[in-house]
Design a protein around this motif. Structure first.
Motif, PDB file in Angstrom:
ATOM      1  N   ARG A 298       0.845  -1.200   0.000  1.00  0.00           N
ATOM      2  CA  ARG A 298       0.000   0.000   0.000  1.00  0.00           C
ATOM      3  C   ARG A 298       0.878   1.246   0.000  1.00  0.00           C
ATOM      4  N   LEU A 319      -6.665   7.664  -2.022  1.00  0.00           N
ATOM      5  CA  LEU A 319      -6.214   6.592  -2.919  1.00  0.00           C
ATOM      6  C   LEU A 319      -7.085   5.359  -2.727  1.00  0.00           C
ATOM      7  N   VAL A 320      -7.452   4.705  -3.822  1.00  0.00           N
ATOM      8  CA  VAL A 320      -8.154   3.410  -3.757  1.00  0.00           C
ATOM      9  C   VAL A 320      -7.303   2.407  -4.519  1.00  0.00           C
ATOM     10  N   ALA A 321      -6.767   1.434  -3.792  1.00  0.00           N
ATOM     11  CA  ALA A 321      -5.901   0.422  -4.417  1.00  0.00           C
ATOM     12  C   ALA A 321      -6.646  -0.897  -4.479  1.00  0.00           C
ATOM     13  N   ASP A 322      -6.960  -1.336  -5.695  1.00  0.00           N
ATOM     14  CA  ASP A 322      -7.703  -2.583  -5.881  1.00  0.00           C
ATOM     15  C   ASP A 322      -6.710  -3.715  -6.139  1.00  0.00           C
ATOM     16  N   PHE A 323      -6.633  -4.640  -5.190  1.00  0.00           N
ATOM     17  CA  PHE A 323      -5.730  -5.789  -5.344  1.00  0.00           C
ATOM     18  C   PHE A 323      -6.469  -6.876  -6.125  1.00  0.00           C
TER      19      PHE A 323
END
Lengths: 429, 359
Positions: A298, A319-323
């Motif tokens: 992240r 922030l949007v972190a799509d795994f």
């Protein structure tokens, strides 16, 4: 073909059926095919064999018989697994329940084994026995291993060279760090793959020069103003084999410093590699390791997004972190490890058994550090003292005071640098 | 007059349709085909024996429900043709039974398949807001394909096979039947003169091919369930079928006919079990034209009034207002006239020719 004259294939086993009129066979699970223990004795003389790092094979210490391990290079193609919900549930179970007692097939003795030991030697007949202890399920079994490449002699030299480095360590350190305490050990490590799609949004500021009229001085002047605007962006990253140590025996920052393993050397896991070499089972479970990896990833993505912004003025960053497509596997990594006690503190040195990279903690002789500080500040203080006397005597001493101030600043900078190095060395680097 | 099945078969005549080729038994003279609604039907001398009937799925008994369905069905039609009314549809209605096979068979053998098992994969979306990370878990369903083999030794009952080659057309019109319904008995059924009985045109030999396909599908589905799987990629079997038992079941529907002004036939079908209604709803272009001309005439008269009031509007404001409303009404009737001319043909394109459209 009727039911009466049909026979199931040999590698199939009957499994429960939800319909009593229908019988179901499935392939035998791999975990039930594998044996749980192997005993390694020389086929020539019957003496115990062990894995010899120098020859990278199994060798008999008595007659010199040698054989290569039963394994092949699989590199980064080593099997990776998905984050199935059932797997995550199983991961919470203990690895090593009911696996303390081992029966020696050579002499019949029952051995009590340390919980985290995978390989042991029978105390009564010295037979080498490798216990392939059953994990809660097959997927938690190490799928691959990197064999030792660096020879103990090379490692000894590296450690000696490393211990000699640095003037601020205790003199007796080299005597305490005896090389015969060097222990090769396989430690477990988790590797993670994932694709990350990060979308960021922030208020970004751009500097601009603005001319304005200063009524007090009645002149036109220039000042810097910042124009703020909302911006967004996307950063995509593919993470391949992100390493997280599975052992709590090695401090994380030390592991990071030696984690330049080349995973293309991964071999298919075989118990042959563990004969005579200690190996540790994981003490950091999958969810814990994955959370640690996610935490680091992240921050990595956050930095990557910041890197996308062409200015240092950033506000309200979100922030949007799509795994996606996350996979994992557990492997064994070769490590040499030394721990020693100095002034009632335990210090650790670890060496990458593949690349010979070294990291460790070294005690610091703080007396030497304070002496160095005194030496660094002494010229400045001395120059200041002389300059003050000259001023009192009525001779020009202002230049001397400036020189002394300059010397004190230089001394201070060097002192801080030495202090930081000493602290880092004590912590481990 | 009420009779049992044996008497009914002996006193009825066989009729045939030139268009769809169906054969059926009817006591009275037949003017329309009960299957496709065509008028070209004629009595046929045949020695064909009707196969032994074992079960009957009875009609929904409340006649008022049929009337309500018909009423609701024809109610939206504008410019209805003369015969499109409840009384004509009731008068021309026929209560029809058509045949359906039920097959029982034993299956014994082995099977081999690649089944798919659903599993959940955990993933996450990480949100950074106001300097804090929030993790949101997400789940995705994926399929694991695994080989399975096994044996089956099972009896299958009531595998339903159509006894009519054009059954699919009928099914598209009035839907399928719930065969698990217990209302299936021949013993006490009394046939009346209004009953029409359609001959099967798929015999047991031809029907077995369809039955076998259905049985294999059923075995596949049962094996998948037995293995706890949710999907099938490949399925092969070596199963022997034995002890087949065939039952002829009669299924009910109601059909009625009406004609337009030119005498062309139209049909309406109602499923005798579910009361699902479908059919031709004919809007008469002639009636549409009549209305169209009347509206056009009114529109013209109103336009003349508009011109007159317009001329006189200098005399008073009231006359000017009348002129304005005359123009509005004239335009309204003109639109109504155009609508009346074009509505029937547009409506009929969508709401007639039901049997052929289902083919």
């Amino acid at each position: 073909m009727t039911q009466a004259n049909w026979t199931p294939p040999q590698d199939f086993i009957e499994v429960p059926s939800a319909d009593d009129k229908i019988r179901v066979w499935a392939p035998i699970p791999q975990s039930e095919l594998s044996e749980t223990s192997h005993t390694y004795n020389c086929p020539n003389c019957g003496a115990p064999t062990k894995f010899d790092i120098t020859t990278s094979g199994l060798s008999c210490v008595h007659c010199g018989y040698q054989v290569k391990p039963d394994s092949k290079n699989i590199g980064k193609a080593a099997q990776e697994l998905e984050f199935r919900t059932e797997t995550i549930k199983k991961a919470d179970m203990s690895w090593y329940e009911n696996r303390n007692q081992v029966h020696c097939e050579n002499c019949g003795a029952n051995l009590l084994v340390e919980k985290n030991d995978v390989s042991v030697k029978c105390l009564f007949c010295a037979s080498n026995k490798v216990i392939l202890q059953k994990a809660p399920s097959q997927e938690f079994y190490p799928s691959a291993i990197i064999p030792f490449k660096t020879k103990p002699a090379q490692v000894e030299n590296s450690i000696l060279t490393w211990l000699e480095k640095g003037w601020f360590h205790p003199k007796e350190l080299q005597q305490n760090a005896k090389i015969n305490k060097l222990s090769p050990i396989y430690i477990p490590a988790w590797t993670f793959d994932t694709d990350i799609d990060a979308q960021w949004k922030a208020l970004v500021g751009y500097e601009r020069q603005k001319r304005y009229y200063d009524s007090s001085s009645k002149t036109w002047k220039t000042k810097t103003v910042i124009d703020w605007c909302w911006e967004d962006g996307q950063v995509k990253e593919t993470i391949d084999d992100f390493l997280i140590s599975g052992s709590d025996k090695i401090q994380d920052h030390l592991f990071v410093n030696i984690s330049n393993f080349n995973l293309s050397d991964l071999m298919e896991f075989s118990p042959d590699f563990l004969v005579g070499i200690k190996a540790q089972l994981y003490s950091k479970h999958l969810p814990e390791a994955w959370n640690e990896a996610k935490g680091k990833l992240r921050e990595y993505m956050k930095d990557a997004c910041y890197h996308d912004i062409p200015t240092s003025h950033v506000r309200n960053f979100s922030l949007v972190a799509d795994f996606q497509n996350e996979t994992w596997r557990i492997i064994f990594l070769p490590i040499y490890i030394i721990t020693y006690i100095y002034q009632q503190n335990t210090y650790q040195v670890v060496v990458n058994g593949q690349t010979n990279q070294l990291a460790g903690q070294k005690p610091v002789d703080w007396n030497k550090i304070w002496l160095a500080f005194a030496g660094l500040f002494a010229p400045g203080i001395f120059a200041a003292f002389i300059s003050l006397i000259l001023l009192v005597l009525g001779t020009p001493g202002l230049i001397g005071l400036l020189i002394s101030f300059f010397l004190l600043v230089i001394g201070g900078i060097i002192a801080v640098s030495i202090y930081q190095k000493a602290k880092a060395s004590e912590k481990g680097s | 007059m009420k009779t049992n099945i044996i008497e009914f078969l002996s006193i009825t005549k066989t009729w045939g349709c030139e268009k769809c080729g169906s054969l059926y038994l009817k006591h009275d003279k037949s003017s329309f085909c009960p299957v496709c609604g065509d008028k070209h039907v004629q009595e046929i001398n045949t020695n064909t024996q009707y196969p032994e009937i074992e079960l009957i799925l009875n009609f929904h008994k409340n006649v008022q429900d049929y009337e309500d369905k018909i009423q609701n069905f024809i109610q939206p039609v504008k410019f209805k043709t003369e015969q499109l009314n409840l009384n004509t549809i009731k008068k021309n209605g026929e209560w029809v039974f058509f045949p359906f096979w039920l097959v029982d068979s034993k299956a014994n053998g082995s099977w081999k398949a690649e089944f798919g098992f659903n599993y959940l994969v955990e993933s996450s979306v990480e949100h950074l807001q106001h300097g804090e990370w929030i993790s949101q878990k997400t789940n995705e369903t994926r399929i694991d394909w695994k080989p399975r083999q096994g044996t089956v030794e099972k009896e299958y009952s009531n595998i339903s096979i159509s006894a009519l080659s054009y059954y699919n057309q009928l099914e598209r019109i009035f839907g399928s039947y719930n065969l698990s319904n217990d209302n299936k008995s021949l013993t006490d059924y009394q046939f009346t003169n209004q009953i029409t009985l359609i001959y099967p045109n798929i015999d047991k030999n031809t029907g077995w091919q369809f039955a076998k396909e259905s049985l294999i599908k059923k075995i596949n589905s049962d094996c998948q369930s037995a293995a706890g799987a949710q999907h099938t990629k490949t399925f092969s079997q070596q199963v022997q079928f034995s002890d087949q038992n065939w039952t002829l079941l009669l299924l009910p529907y109601f059909v009625s006919h009406y004609s337009d002004e030119a005498g062309n036939p139209y049909s309406i079908w109602i499923n005798g079990q579910s009361l699902r209604i479908q059919g031709d709803r004919y809007s008469s272009p002639a009636k549409g034209k009549q209305f169209g001309f009347v509206f056009l005439l009114i529109s013209f008269v109103l336009f003349l009034l508009f011109l007159l009031f317009g001329y006189l509007s200098r005399m008073s404001d009231l006359v000017a207002i009348l002129a304005f409303f005359s123009l509005l009404a004239s335009i309204g009737f003109l639109i109504g006239s155009i609508y009346s001319f074009f509505y029937p043909s547009n409506w009929n394109k969508k709401n007639t020719n039901t049997f052929n459209k289902a083919g």
